[in-house]
Design a protein around this motif. Structure first.
Motif, PDB file in Angstrom:
ATOM      1  N   HIS A 173       3.896  -1.187  22.950  1.00 58.98           N
ATOM      2  CA  HIS A 173       3.956   0.269  22.935  1.00 58.98           C
ATOM      3  C   HIS A 173       5.091   0.772  22.050  1.00 58.98           C
ATOM      4  O   HIS A 173       5.988   0.017  21.658  1.00 58.98           O
ATOM      5  N   ASN A 174       5.031   2.072  21.753  1.00 60.92           N
ATOM      6  CA  ASN A 174       6.058   2.766  20.977  1.00 60.92           C
ATOM      7  C   ASN A 174       6.931   3.620  21.892  1.00 60.92           C
ATOM      8  O   ASN A 174       6.457   4.150  22.898  1.00 60.92           O
ATOM      9  N   ILE A 175       8.190   3.785  21.497  1.00 60.57           N
ATOM     10  CA  ILE A 175       9.083   4.759  22.116  1.00 60.57           C
ATOM     11  C   ILE A 175       9.725   5.551  20.982  1.00 60.57           C
ATOM     12  O   ILE A 175      10.473   5.000  20.161  1.00 60.57           O
ATOM     13  N   ALA A 176       9.418   6.823  20.900  1.00 56.63           N
ATOM     14  CA  ALA A 176       9.937   7.659  19.819  1.00 56.63           C
ATOM     15  C   ALA A 176      11.406   7.979  20.055  1.00 56.63           C
ATOM     16  O   ALA A 176      11.812   8.310  21.172  1.00 56.63           O
ATOM     17  N   GLU A 177      12.212   7.872  19.011  1.00 62.28           N
ATOM     18  CA  GLU A 177      13.634   8.216  19.065  1.00 62.28           C
ATOM     19  C   GLU A 177      14.110   8.457  17.630  1.00 62.28           C
ATOM     20  O   GLU A 177      14.174   7.525  16.829  1.00 62.28           O
ATOM     21  N   THR A 198      13.374  -1.772  15.975  1.00 60.35           N
ATOM     22  CA  THR A 198      13.608  -0.361  15.705  1.00 60.35           C
ATOM     23  C   THR A 198      13.393  -0.041  14.231  1.00 60.35           C
ATOM     24  O   THR A 198      13.553  -0.903  13.358  1.00 60.35           O
ATOM     25  N   SER A 199      13.064   1.220  13.979  1.00 63.26           N
ATOM     26  CA  SER A 199      12.977   1.716  12.609  1.00 63.26           C
ATOM     27  C   SER A 199      13.623   3.093  12.536  1.00 63.26           C
ATOM     28  O   SER A 199      13.055   4.069  13.036  1.00 63.26           O
ATOM     29  N   PRO A 200      14.794   3.212  11.904  1.00 63.26           N
ATOM     30  CA  PRO A 200      15.375   4.538  11.717  1.00 63.26           C
ATOM     31  C   PRO A 200      14.535   5.403  10.788  1.00 63.26           C
ATOM     32  O   PRO A 200      14.508   6.628  10.931  1.00 63.26           O
ATOM     33  N   ARG A 201      13.825   4.780   9.859  1.00 59.56           N
ATOM     34  CA  ARG A 201      12.973   5.548   8.952  1.00 59.56           C
ATOM     35  C   ARG A 201      11.790   6.156   9.691  1.00 59.56           C
ATOM     36  O   ARG A 201      11.394   7.291   9.438  1.00 59.56           O
ATOM     37  N   GLY A 202      11.233   5.382  10.608  1.00 55.04           N
ATOM     38  CA  GLY A 202      10.078   5.863  11.357  1.00 55.04           C
ATOM     39  C   GLY A 202      10.446   6.615  12.619  1.00 55.04           C
ATOM     40  O   GLY A 202       9.586   7.252  13.237  1.00 55.04           O
ATOM     41  N   GLY A 203      11.722   6.532  13.034  1.00 52.94           N
ATOM     42  CA  GLY A 203      12.138   7.190  14.270  1.00 52.94           C
ATOM     43  C   GLY A 203      11.428   6.644  15.485  1.00 52.94           C
ATOM     44  O   GLY A 203      11.004   7.395  16.369  1.00 52.94           O
ATOM     45  N   VAL A 226      16.668   6.035  15.286  1.00 54.55           N
ATOM     46  CA  VAL A 226      17.056   4.908  16.129  1.00 54.55           C
ATOM     47  C   VAL A 226      17.236   3.663  15.271  1.00 54.55           C
ATOM     48  O   VAL A 226      16.489   3.438  14.314  1.00 54.55           O
ATOM     49  N   CYS A 227      18.242   2.857  15.604  1.00 56.59           N
ATOM     50  CA  CYS A 227      18.389   1.591  14.890  1.00 56.59           C
ATOM     51  C   CYS A 227      18.946   0.491  15.786  1.00 56.59           C
ATOM     52  O   CYS A 227      18.388  -0.577  15.891  1.00 56.59           O
ATOM     53  N   GLY A 228      20.094   0.719  16.451  1.00 63.63           N
ATOM     54  CA  GLY A 228      20.664  -0.330  17.277  1.00 63.63           C
ATOM     55  C   GLY A 228      19.825  -0.597  18.511  1.00 63.63           C
ATOM     56  O   GLY A 228      19.323   0.328  19.145  1.00 63.63           O
ATOM     57  N   VAL A 229      19.666  -1.874  18.870  1.00 68.33           N
ATOM     58  CA  VAL A 229      18.931  -2.229  20.088  1.00 68.33           C
ATOM     59  C   VAL A 229      19.489  -3.535  20.636  1.00 68.33           C
ATOM     60  O   VAL A 229      19.875  -4.435  19.874  1.00 68.33           O
ATOM     61  N   ALA A 230      19.564  -3.632  21.962  1.00 69.31           N
ATOM     62  CA  ALA A 230      20.055  -4.843  22.630  1.00 69.31           C
ATOM     63  C   ALA A 230      19.470  -4.885  24.034  1.00 69.31           C
ATOM     64  O   ALA A 230      19.123  -3.848  24.614  1.00 69.31           O
ATOM     65  N   ALA A 231      19.367  -6.084  24.584  1.00 68.19           N
ATOM     66  CA  ALA A 231      18.888  -6.229  25.961  1.00 68.19           C
ATOM     67  C   ALA A 231      19.863  -5.567  26.923  1.00 68.19           C
ATOM     68  O   ALA A 231      21.085  -5.645  26.764  1.00 68.19           O
ATOM     69  N   PRO A 248      -2.858  -1.210  12.789  1.00 64.17           N
ATOM     70  CA  PRO A 248      -2.415  -0.639  11.508  1.00 64.17           C
ATOM     71  C   PRO A 248      -1.655   0.673  11.645  1.00 64.17           C
ATOM     72  O   PRO A 248      -0.654   0.886  10.955  1.00 64.17           O
ATOM     73  N   ASP A 249      -2.111   1.559  12.526  1.00 63.20           N
ATOM     74  CA  ASP A 249      -1.418   2.847  12.677  1.00 63.20           C
ATOM     75  C   ASP A 249      -0.002   2.661  13.210  1.00 63.20           C
ATOM     76  O   ASP A 249       0.909   3.418  12.849  1.00 63.20           O
ATOM     77  N   ASP A 250       0.192   1.657  14.046  1.00 64.24           N
ATOM     78  CA  ASP A 250       1.522   1.442  14.627  1.00 64.24           C
ATOM     79  C   ASP A 250       2.467   0.777  13.632  1.00 64.24           C
ATOM     80  O   ASP A 250       3.654   1.122  13.583  1.00 64.24           O
ATOM     81  N   VAL A 251       1.967  -0.152  12.835  1.00 67.20           N
ATOM     82  CA  VAL A 251       2.854  -0.727  11.821  1.00 67.20           C
ATOM     83  C   VAL A 251       3.178   0.318  10.767  1.00 67.20           C
ATOM     84  O   VAL A 251       4.290   0.351  10.213  1.00 67.20           O
ATOM     85  N   ARG A 252       2.252   1.239  10.510  1.00 70.53           N
ATOM     86  CA  ARG A 252       2.510   2.309   9.550  1.00 70.53           C
ATOM     87  C   ARG A 252       3.643   3.222  10.023  1.00 70.53           C
ATOM     88  O   ARG A 252       4.416   3.725   9.214  1.00 70.53           O
ATOM     89  N   ARG A 253       3.772   3.385  11.325  1.00 72.53           N
ATOM     90  CA  ARG A 253       4.834   4.236  11.871  1.00 72.53           C
ATOM     91  C   ARG A 253       6.225   3.708  11.538  1.00 72.53           C
ATOM     92  O   ARG A 253       7.200   4.466  11.475  1.00 72.53           O
ATOM     93  N   MET A 254       6.355   2.425  11.322  1.00 74.29           N
ATOM     94  CA  MET A 254       7.659   1.824  11.041  1.00 74.29           C
ATOM     95  C   MET A 254       8.116   2.063   9.603  1.00 74.29           C
ATOM     96  O   MET A 254       9.256   1.795   9.259  1.00 74.29           O
ATOM     97  N   GLN A 255       7.209   2.527   8.758  1.00 72.57           N
ATOM     98  CA  GLN A 255       7.516   2.819   7.351  1.00 72.57           C
ATOM     99  C   GLN A 255       8.122   1.619   6.624  1.00 72.57           C
ATOM    100  O   GLN A 255       9.045   1.751   5.808  1.00 72.57           O
ATOM    101  N   GLY A 256       7.603   0.442   6.955  1.00 73.56           N
ATOM    102  CA  GLY A 256       7.990  -0.768   6.241  1.00 73.56           C
ATOM    103  C   GLY A 256       9.380  -1.286   6.534  1.00 73.56           C
ATOM    104  O   GLY A 256       9.890  -2.141   5.804  1.00 73.56           O
ATOM    105  N   TYR A 257      10.004  -0.822   7.641  1.00 72.68           N
ATOM    106  CA  TYR A 257      11.431  -1.101   7.812  1.00 72.68           C
ATOM    107  C   TYR A 257      11.776  -1.406   9.265  1.00 72.68           C
ATOM    108  O   TYR A 257      11.598  -0.561  10.143  1.00 72.68           O
TER     109      TYR A 257
END
Length: 365
Positions: free
Chosen positions: A309-313, A290-295, A316-321, A265-274
């Motif tokens: 795991h989380n990586i704070a940024e 990624t979640s730009p709202r949650g950084g 952040v929004c764009g992501v690719a392999a 729950p704490d980790d999904v909360r970090r995404m701020q629904g987005y």
């Protein structure tokens, strides 16, 4: 002199016919690994090509803010899409830096910012809103005829946002967000009380599979997609409920049940629904969202269907392999290469990167 020019043209034409002159390729555009829309400090907008060492290889002008792009599978050509509810898409020759065509949404339609090519690049498919009817459409454009619109298909839902082609097929998967909008109301969501997101699979203009989540997930708008080499689809959602989202990431394979991935729950909360973007690792073992709202960028174990795991940024929004890990871009101007939790390279610029990093080479041709 005229005879000499004519002879040279005939000679070059003969070489081309014999296959001795290579057709333009992405190498002629600086061998970009990714495409990304961005804003410049002066408020103008560009589509950029980004190399494997995260350098900007080209920055070509756009008439307004872009969202995502589609890279042609065989030639150095990109289609840059306007941000929803935009009505334009620009076809750019990335090698020569010139505009090849402009796609305009038909009357009563707007684009959702995403598109996908057929395997041979002959057709482009665009997600669109028939906003008077409140129905999703897939526009079909013939690239061999200067990107002429030749057909349109039902998306099988409301608010089709992202679209991908499954590996080794001409089957499309569409993220129907379920949210009705109208240009007269801007980006206002008009049907939250009745929205119904879905994944649809489309082949030859026909919806062959329609996947919906349970009632408890009805307000989780399916927005962004990634496809693994085995055809598994990962989807990122945006929560429209009033409380904390139950989860924001799911996976589906056309012959398996849909699964929503476990997350504390704490980790999904970090995404701020987005969820702003989603990507599989090159081996299909991990999913990054990624979640730009949650950084924050979150990484999931795709096989175990659970959070890793989380990586704070910030922003952040764009992501690719990329390699064994991921590349991620930020609205603050940074692009980073991350393997597991280790940053391998970081580049900074004065560009404000928009939502997506689009891989140039289509591995599923």
């Amino acid at each position: 002199m005229v005879a000499a020019k004519t002879g040279r043209r005939q000679f070059l034409a003969g070489l081309l016919a014999a296959g001795f002159i290579p057709k333009p390729s992405w190498a002629d555009a600086g061998s970009p690994r990714f495409l990304a829309a961005a804003a410049r400090p002066d408020g103008s907008y560009v589509l950029c090509g980004i190399s494997a060492d995260l350098q900007v290889r080209f920055a070509l002008p756009l008439p307004d803010r872009g969202h995502a792009a589609a890279a042609h599978p065989t030639r150095p050509e990109a289609v840059a899409f306007a941000r929803r509810p935009g009505t334009f898409a620009i076809v750019i020759d990335c090698a020569q830096g010139i505009e090849r065509a402009v796609l305009s949404a038909p009357a009563g339609r707007h684009f959702y910012g995403h598109g996908a090519f057929s395997a041979d690049g002959a057709l482009l498919f665009t997600t669109e809103n028939n906003y008077e009817a409140g129905e999703g459409r897939i526009g079909v454009w013939d690239t061999r005829k200067g990107y002429k619109r030749v057909d349109e298909w039902p998306s099988g839902g409301v608010g089709p946002h992202d679209i991908k082609r499954l590996p080794g097929t001409e089957r499309l998967v569409v993220a129907n967000g379920g949210i009705d909008t109208h240009p007269d109301s801007g980006r206002t969501k008009l049907n939250i009380a009745t929205m119904q997101p879905s994944l649809t699979y489309i082949e030859n203009g026909r919806v062959i599979q329609d996947v919906v989540l349970g009632t408890a997930w009805r307000k989780n708008s399916i927005r962004h997609l990634a496809v693994a080499p085995d055809g598994t689809v990962a989807f990122g959602m945006q929560w429209q409920g009033g409380d904390v989202a139950p989860a924001l990431v799911g996976v589906h394979h056309p012959v398996k049940e849909v699964r929503v991935l476990d997350v504390p729950p704490d980790d999904v909360r970090r995404m701020q629904g987005y969820v702003g973007s989603v990507a599989f690792s090159n081996d299909g073992a991990r999913i990054a969202v990624t979640s730009p709202r949650g950084g924050v960028m979150q990484v999931y174990d795709a096989k175990a269907s659970r959070f890793s795991h989380n990586i704070a940024e910030p922003d952040v929004c764009g992501v690719a392999a990329m390699g064994q890990g991921f590349a991620m871009s930020s609205g603050l101007g940074g692009i980073r290469h991350i393997d597991n939790r280790i940053p391998y390279a970081t580049r900074h610029s004065d560009l404000q990167w928009d939502n997506h990093l689009v891989p140039v080479v289509d591995a599923f041709v």
